[in-house]
Scaffold this motif. Structure first.
Motif, PDB file in Angstrom:
ATOM      1  N   PHE A  89       8.399  15.476  -1.805  1.00 17.97           N
ATOM      2  CA  PHE A  89       7.510  14.366  -2.108  1.00 17.97           C
ATOM      3  C   PHE A  89       7.609  13.325  -1.007  1.00 17.97           C
ATOM      4  O   PHE A  89       8.640  13.192  -0.364  1.00 17.97           O
ATOM      5  CB  PHE A  89       7.875  13.718  -3.452  1.00 17.97           C
ATOM      6  CG  PHE A  89       7.721  14.649  -4.614  1.00 17.97           C
ATOM      7  CD1 PHE A  89       6.478  14.877  -5.177  1.00 17.97           C
ATOM      8  CD2 PHE A  89       8.807  15.319  -5.129  1.00 17.97           C
ATOM      9  CE1 PHE A  89       6.329  15.749  -6.236  1.00 17.97           C
ATOM     10  CE2 PHE A  89       8.680  16.189  -6.191  1.00 17.97           C
ATOM     11  CZ  PHE A  89       7.429  16.410  -6.756  1.00 17.97           C
ATOM     12  N   HIS A  90       6.539  12.580  -0.816  1.00 13.28           N
ATOM     13  CA  HIS A  90       6.503  11.499   0.162  1.00 13.28           C
ATOM     14  C   HIS A  90       6.307  10.172  -0.558  1.00 13.28           C
ATOM     15  O   HIS A  90       5.192   9.673  -0.659  1.00 13.28           O
ATOM     16  CB  HIS A  90       5.358  11.721   1.161  1.00 13.28           C
ATOM     17  CG  HIS A  90       5.641  12.754   2.176  1.00 13.28           C
ATOM     18  ND1 HIS A  90       4.706  13.159   3.093  1.00 13.28           N
ATOM     19  CD2 HIS A  90       6.749  13.472   2.448  1.00 13.28           C
ATOM     20  CE1 HIS A  90       5.234  14.077   3.870  1.00 13.28           C
ATOM     21  NE2 HIS A  90       6.466  14.294   3.495  1.00 13.28           N
ATOM     22  N   PRO A  91       7.380   9.570  -1.085  1.00 15.01           N
ATOM     23  CA  PRO A  91       7.234   8.239  -1.669  1.00 15.01           C
ATOM     24  C   PRO A  91       7.157   7.206  -0.554  1.00 15.01           C
ATOM     25  O   PRO A  91       7.839   7.316   0.460  1.00 15.01           O
ATOM     26  CB  PRO A  91       8.500   8.062  -2.502  1.00 15.01           C
ATOM     27  CG  PRO A  91       9.482   9.014  -1.927  1.00 15.01           C
ATOM     28  CD  PRO A  91       8.713  10.112  -1.265  1.00 15.01           C
ATOM     29  N   MET A  92       6.286   6.229  -0.730  1.00 14.30           N
ATOM     30  CA  MET A  92       6.132   5.187   0.280  1.00 14.30           C
ATOM     31  C   MET A  92       5.755   3.862  -0.360  1.00 14.30           C
ATOM     32  O   MET A  92       5.215   3.820  -1.465  1.00 14.30           O
ATOM     33  CB  MET A  92       5.111   5.598   1.332  1.00 14.30           C
ATOM     34  CG  MET A  92       3.707   5.822   0.812  1.00 14.30           C
ATOM     35  SD  MET A  92       2.607   6.567   2.023  1.00 14.30           S
ATOM     36  CE  MET A  92       3.014   8.294   1.825  1.00 14.30           C
ATOM     37  N   GLU A  93       6.067   2.802   0.364  1.00 11.44           N
ATOM     38  CA  GLU A  93       5.631   1.460  -0.008  1.00 11.44           C
ATOM     39  C   GLU A  93       4.406   1.173   0.847  1.00 11.44           C
ATOM     40  O   GLU A  93       4.438   1.330   2.062  1.00 11.44           O
ATOM     41  CB  GLU A  93       6.745   0.467   0.308  1.00 11.44           C
ATOM     42  CG  GLU A  93       6.358  -0.972   0.050  1.00 11.44           C
ATOM     43  CD  GLU A  93       7.477  -1.922   0.455  1.00 11.44           C
ATOM     44  OE1 GLU A  93       7.625  -2.927  -0.232  1.00 11.44           O
ATOM     45  OE2 GLU A  93       8.180  -1.651   1.447  1.00 11.44           O
ATOM     46  N   PHE A  94       3.314   0.781   0.206  1.00 11.50           N
ATOM     47  CA  PHE A  94       2.060   0.550   0.912  1.00 11.50           C
ATOM     48  C   PHE A  94       1.635  -0.900   0.713  1.00 11.50           C
ATOM     49  O   PHE A  94       1.635  -1.399  -0.412  1.00 11.50           O
ATOM     50  CB  PHE A  94       0.965   1.477   0.366  1.00 11.50           C
ATOM     51  CG  PHE A  94      -0.377   1.260   0.993  1.00 11.50           C
ATOM     52  CD1 PHE A  94      -0.728   1.913   2.161  1.00 11.50           C
ATOM     53  CD2 PHE A  94      -1.293   0.389   0.424  1.00 11.50           C
ATOM     54  CE1 PHE A  94      -1.964   1.704   2.751  1.00 11.50           C
ATOM     55  CE2 PHE A  94      -2.531   0.174   1.002  1.00 11.50           C
ATOM     56  CZ  PHE A  94      -2.870   0.833   2.173  1.00 11.50           C
ATOM     57  N   THR A  95       1.284  -1.576   1.798  1.00  9.29           N
ATOM     58  CA  THR A  95       0.745  -2.935   1.712  1.00  9.29           C
ATOM     59  C   THR A  95      -0.611  -2.978   2.390  1.00  9.29           C
ATOM     60  O   THR A  95      -0.819  -2.336   3.430  1.00  9.29           O
ATOM     61  CB  THR A  95       1.683  -3.968   2.371  1.00  9.29           C
ATOM     62  OG1 THR A  95       1.921  -3.587   3.721  1.00  9.29           O
ATOM     63  CG2 THR A  95       2.995  -4.078   1.628  1.00  9.29           C
TER      64      THR A  95
END
Length: 168
Positions: A89-95
């Motif tokens: 999985f590719h969890p990311m924080e996106f702004t």
């Protein structure tokens, strides 16, 4: 996918992609975006994949500290990968702060998003537009066209989890 097919889908020349593959050329951000979209991925995922080597990470647990993680352009904003190594999985924080919709993204992988701050409208193509508020989550299956925009000035912050593209 062959280089010829990728070149056609990315609207880039086959010789240029051949040079990239052999390390004889470097892509511009525009070219990297075209390649990523043709592969159903993102610039950030391509950059993160290029930084990794080997097989899927065997270590059961890893920590990514707040100042760590591969960062880069993702859709109309910026994202930070929240895992290291090759993972499923590719969890990311996106702004982001875009108040207009950009282009649709369509990829084979399922995706989950959770709104941490701000409010977001998500256009799911034929499935309609949904407003997602802080604390709300949204899941959509692979193949669903999607794009995001801020509901109000000030932007938004999302936690996004996407399955790893099969080609990375």
């Amino acid at each position: 996918m062959t280089l010829v097919q990728l070149a056609a889908d990315a609207e880039l020349s086959h010789p240029f992609l051949s040079q990239l593959e052999r390390g004889l050329a470097r892509p511009s951000m525009v070219s990297l975006e075209r390649i990523a979209r043709a592969l159903g991925s993102s610039q950030l995922e391509l950059i993160a994949a290029a930084e990794q080597t080997g097989e899927e990470t065997e270590v059961a647990a890893t920590v990514v500290r707040s100042g760590e993680g591969t960062r880069g352009h993702y859709a109309e904003g910026e994202a930070r990968m929240l895992v290291q190594g090759i993972r499923r999985f590719h969890p990311m924080e996106f702004t982001g702060a875009n108040e207009s919709f950009g282009d649709y993204f369509v990829h084979d992988e399922d995706e989950f998003l959770h709104v941490v701050e701000g409010a977001v409208e998500v256009d799911l193509g034929p499935q309609g537009v949904v407003t997602v508020l802080p604390g709300d989550s949204l899941y959509y299956g692979g193949g669903t066209p999607h794009r995001w925009r801020s509901v109000a000035p000030g932007g938004f912050r999302l936690f996004v989890v996407k399955e790893k593209p099969k080609h990375l």
